[in-house]
Enzyme design. Sequence first.
Site, short mmCIF file in Angstrom:
data_model
loop_
_atom_site.label_atom_id
_atom_site.label_comp_id
_atom_site.label_asym_id
_atom_site.label_seq_id
_atom_site.Cartn_x
_atom_site.Cartn_y
_atom_site.Cartn_z
N LYS A 75 13.09 -2.81 -14.27
CA LYS A 75 12.20 -3.89 -14.73
C LYS A 75 13.01 -4.91 -15.54
CE LYS A 75 8.26 -4.38 -14.40
NZ LYS A 75 7.42 -5.02 -13.33
N THR A 82 12.66 -1.79 -4.97
CA THR A 82 11.39 -2.51 -5.11
C THR A 82 11.40 -3.47 -6.29
OG1 THR A 82 10.16 -0.69 -4.10
CG2 THR A 82 8.91 -2.20 -5.51
N ASN A 125 1.26 0.08 -22.86
CA ASN A 125 0.54 1.00 -21.96
C ASN A 125 -0.90 0.56 -21.73
OD1 ASN A 125 2.79 2.66 -23.05
ND2 ASN A 125 1.88 4.20 -21.74
N THR A 155 7.11 -5.09 -18.68
CA THR A 155 6.69 -3.99 -19.55
C THR A 155 7.41 -4.01 -20.89
OG1 THR A 155 6.81 -1.57 -19.75
CG2 THR A 155 8.44 -2.59 -18.34
N ASP A 156 6.80 -3.38 -21.90
CA ASP A 156 7.47 -3.26 -23.20
C ASP A 156 8.64 -2.28 -23.16
OD1 ASP A 156 6.01 -0.91 -22.98
OD2 ASP A 156 4.98 -1.09 -24.91
N GLU A 157 8.70 -1.47 -22.09
CA GLU A 157 9.75 -0.44 -22.03
C GLU A 157 11.15 -1.04 -21.94
OE1 GLU A 157 9.14 2.96 -19.62
OE2 GLU A 157 6.97 2.98 -19.94
N TYR A 189 13.34 3.32 -14.44
CA TYR A 189 12.22 2.37 -14.28
C TYR A 189 12.42 1.15 -15.16
CZ TYR A 189 7.69 0.29 -15.48
OH TYR A 189 6.67 -0.61 -15.75
N LEU A 196 -0.70 9.61 -17.76
CA LEU A 196 -1.26 10.54 -18.74
C LEU A 196 -2.80 10.61 -18.74
CD1 LEU A 196 -0.54 12.41 -21.27
CD2 LEU A 196 -1.14 10.41 -22.63
N LEU A 242 0.84 -1.21 0.00
CA LEU A 242 0.00 0.00 0.00
C LEU A 242 0.87 1.25 0.00
CD1 LEU A 242 -2.95 -1.00 2.38
CD2 LEU A 242 -2.78 -1.23 -0.10
N LEU A 293 3.02 -8.56 -9.67
CA LEU A 293 2.85 -7.25 -10.31
C LEU A 293 3.44 -6.11 -9.48
CD1 LEU A 293 -0.38 -8.70 -10.68
CD2 LEU A 293 -0.22 -6.98 -12.47
P1 NAD Z 1 0.73 0.71 -9.87
O1 NAD Z 1 1.83 1.67 -9.57
O2 NAD Z 1 -0.63 1.21 -10.13
O3 NAD Z 1 0.61 -0.35 -8.67
C1 NAD Z 1 1.73 -0.93 -8.07
C2 NAD Z 1 1.25 -1.67 -6.83
O4 NAD Z 1 2.40 -2.29 -6.22
C3 NAD Z 1 0.64 -0.77 -5.76
O5 NAD Z 1 -0.52 -1.36 -5.23
C4 NAD Z 1 1.72 -0.66 -4.70
O6 NAD Z 1 1.22 -0.44 -3.39
C5 NAD Z 1 2.40 -2.01 -4.84
N1 NAD Z 1 3.78 -1.99 -4.35
C6 NAD Z 1 4.75 -1.11 -4.70
N2 NAD Z 1 5.88 -1.39 -4.03
C7 NAD Z 1 5.61 -2.49 -3.27
C8 NAD Z 1 6.38 -3.28 -2.36
N3 NAD Z 1 7.66 -2.97 -2.09
N4 NAD Z 1 5.80 -4.35 -1.78
C9 NAD Z 1 4.51 -4.66 -2.04
N5 NAD Z 1 3.73 -3.94 -2.86
C10 NAD Z 1 4.28 -2.87 -3.48
O7 NAD Z 1 1.29 -0.16 -11.07
P2 NAD Z 1 0.52 -0.74 -12.37
O8 NAD Z 1 0.47 0.31 -13.38
O9 NAD Z 1 -0.71 -1.41 -11.94
O10 NAD Z 1 1.60 -1.82 -12.84
C11 NAD Z 1 1.59 -3.13 -12.27
C12 NAD Z 1 2.70 -3.94 -12.91
O11 NAD Z 1 2.50 -4.01 -14.30
C13 NAD Z 1 4.10 -3.34 -12.70
O12 NAD Z 1 4.99 -4.40 -12.48
C14 NAD Z 1 4.38 -2.63 -14.00
O13 NAD Z 1 5.77 -2.60 -14.26
C15 NAD Z 1 3.66 -3.53 -14.99
N6 NAD Z 1 3.17 -2.87 -16.22
C16 NAD Z 1 2.40 -1.74 -16.15
C17 NAD Z 1 1.89 -1.18 -17.33
C18 NAD Z 1 1.01 0.04 -17.31
O14 NAD Z 1 0.68 0.57 -18.37
N7 NAD Z 1 0.59 0.54 -16.17
C19 NAD Z 1 2.18 -1.77 -18.56
C20 NAD Z 1 3.00 -2.92 -18.59
C21 NAD Z 1 3.47 -3.47 -17.41
O1 DAU Z 2 4.63 0.93 -21.89
C1 DAU Z 2 4.26 0.41 -20.65
C2 DAU Z 2 4.47 1.45 -19.58
O2 DAU Z 2 3.45 2.43 -19.74
C3 DAU Z 2 4.44 0.88 -18.17
O3 DAU Z 2 5.50 -0.02 -17.99
C4 DAU Z 2 4.54 1.99 -17.12
O4 DAU Z 2 4.40 1.45 -15.81
C5 DAU Z 2 3.42 2.98 -17.38
O5 DAU Z 2 3.53 4.07 -16.46
C6 DAU Z 2 3.47 3.50 -18.81
O6 DAU Z 2 4.65 4.30 -19.02
P1 DAU Z 2 4.60 5.69 -19.83
O7 DAU Z 2 5.73 6.51 -19.39
O8 DAU Z 2 4.43 5.44 -21.29
O9 DAU Z 2 3.18 6.27 -19.28
P2 DAU Z 2 2.73 7.75 -18.84
O10 DAU Z 2 1.26 7.70 -18.63
O11 DAU Z 2 3.58 8.29 -17.74
O12 DAU Z 2 3.03 8.60 -20.14
C7 DAU Z 2 2.45 8.29 -21.39
C8 DAU Z 2 3.02 9.25 -22.42
O13 DAU Z 2 2.53 10.56 -22.12
C9 DAU Z 2 4.53 9.35 -22.37
O14 DAU Z 2 5.03 9.51 -23.69
C10 DAU Z 2 4.81 10.60 -21.55
C11 DAU Z 2 3.61 11.48 -21.87
N1 DAU Z 2 3.16 12.37 -20.78
C12 DAU Z 2 2.93 11.82 -19.56
C13 DAU Z 2 2.51 12.59 -18.51
C14 DAU Z 2 2.26 11.99 -17.14
C15 DAU Z 2 2.98 13.72 -21.00
O15 DAU Z 2 3.17 14.21 -22.12
N2 DAU Z 2 2.57 14.51 -19.95
C16 DAU Z 2 2.34 14.00 -18.70
O16 DAU Z 2 1.99 14.77 -17.78
#
Ligand code: NAD
Ligand code: DAU
Length: 379
Positions: free
Chosen positions: A189, A103, A214, A136-138, A185, A225, A38, A84
């Site tokens: 990963k 983490t 994303n 992630t694809d990143e 980040y 975003l 949390l 996750l």
């Molecule tokens: P998020 O930031 O919304 O959630 C992360 C969760 O992990 C939170 O509930 C947080 O409390 C928990 N957490 C963080 N550190 C922790 C720790 N030390 N111990 C236990 N719990 C912990 O993340 P998300 O966007 O839901 O992403 C989840 C997973 O999917 C991540 O591994 C991320 O790299 C991956 N991912 C995300 C996206 C995306 O677009 N959001 C895309 C591809 C992969």
């Molecule tokens: O591709 C998967 C990834 O997508 C995940 O692994 C990450 O956890 C997730 O956060 C996301 O990463 P991005 O950096 O692509 O997402 P974000 O929403 O932060 O940004 C999306 C795009 O928008 C990126 O090109 C940056 C841009 N952006 C983002 C924010 C927050 C802006 O232009 N302005 C903003 O304020």
Amino acid sequence: MSTRTILITGGAGFIGSHVVRLFVNKYPDYRIINLDKLTYAGNLANLKDIEDKPNYSFVKADICDFDTVLKVITDNRVDGIIHLAAESHVDRSIKDPFTFAQTNVIGTLSMLQAAKAYWESLPEKYEGKRFYHISTDEVYGALELTHPEGIEPPFTTKASSGKHHLAYGESFFTEDLKYQPHSPYSAAKASSDHFVRAFHDTYGMPTIVTNCSNNYGPYQFPEKLIPLFVNNIRHRKPLPVYGKGENVRDWLYVEDHARAIDLIFHEGTVAETYNIGGFNEWKNIDIVKTLIRVTDRLLGRPEGADDDLITYVTDRAGHDLRYAIDSRKLQKELGWEPSLQFEEGIEKTIRWYLENQDWLDNVTSGDYQKYYEEMYKGR
Ligand code: NAD
Ligand code: DAU
């Protein structure tokens, strides 16, 4: 596979909460344990609708705390792990890389080591076990943007055949690409992915890794975003577009990701990697214009009313230009396809944020406010 007790880490976060909900509702015979620290990103309000289900339980713990993780796994005789939990926001990683290494790398290693200690103590060892790591694809780095105006995509799915789908280059992320992470980040990963594969190759742990593009949808923390901008449009606050808004991302509705995770957890091949993506590339600036258009319509504001909120700000350091996933392996081998057209998914998402202002206010109060002001100081 007969897995019946599944530990999901990070289940109080954005994607994790959708995965927990899907598993709790779909598999009443499974015991689903959600382990989450949390942090600012984790919120149990995301799981209100399932928290009283008999097959669900929550443990507040840090994945880096090996002793606690081992105890949770051992006491509950966990036979499947969907991992996750992570620090997930690129901008935060640029400010504070140590937390991301701790983490995402040490936390994942602690999960692996605890699973290994418990599973190797059993007579059947790794049989029927699964360690599924969500990545992630990143990690693949950035693709070229060779067609700024977009071209016809070489691949389509039912959900990507809509009028907005374009490709902005000929190259895509495939599973065999070498890792080239650019941000702290994605470097963290990538390192965690390597550890997961090393545990398969060294100890024979049945691991799977998936790399997704994303995600968008309900319950995403509003520093990302889409939820950030919807909230800002509603309150007529500036929309900070990084650089020229030309960067391209491949967007997938979060429930489609959760469906893929369910399928791969049950039917994926051990030691394989699967890419998950929507074949749904968008330039940031086009996403932003769509968000303004749809949000204004849903709020009953005249078209164009909020266009002037767009504010170009200093670019993100090391900002990856283009992400585009080739998810044909997953389609071909396991029959998964994204289900939602983007227009439908984005309207559903915006509507959810507009109808859940309490949730947004709640998660953006307190410390987050200070972080946000600090982040945008000088931009
Ligand atoms: P998020 O930031 O919304 O959630 C992360 C969760 O992990 C939170 O509930 C947080 O409390 C928990 N957490 C963080 N550190 C922790 C720790 N030390 N111990 C236990 N719990 C912990 O993340 P998300 O966007 O839901 O992403 C989840 C997973 O999917 C991540 O591994 C991320 O790299 C991956 N991912 C995300 C996206 C995306 O677009 N959001 C895309 C591809 C992969
Ligand atoms: O591709 C998967 C990834 O997508 C995940 O692994 C990450 O956890 C997730 O956060 C996301 O990463 P991005 O950096 O692509 O997402 P974000 O929403 O932060 O940004 C999306 C795009 O928008 C990126 O090109 C940056 C841009 N952006 C983002 C924010 C927050 C802006 O232009 N302005 C903003 O304020």
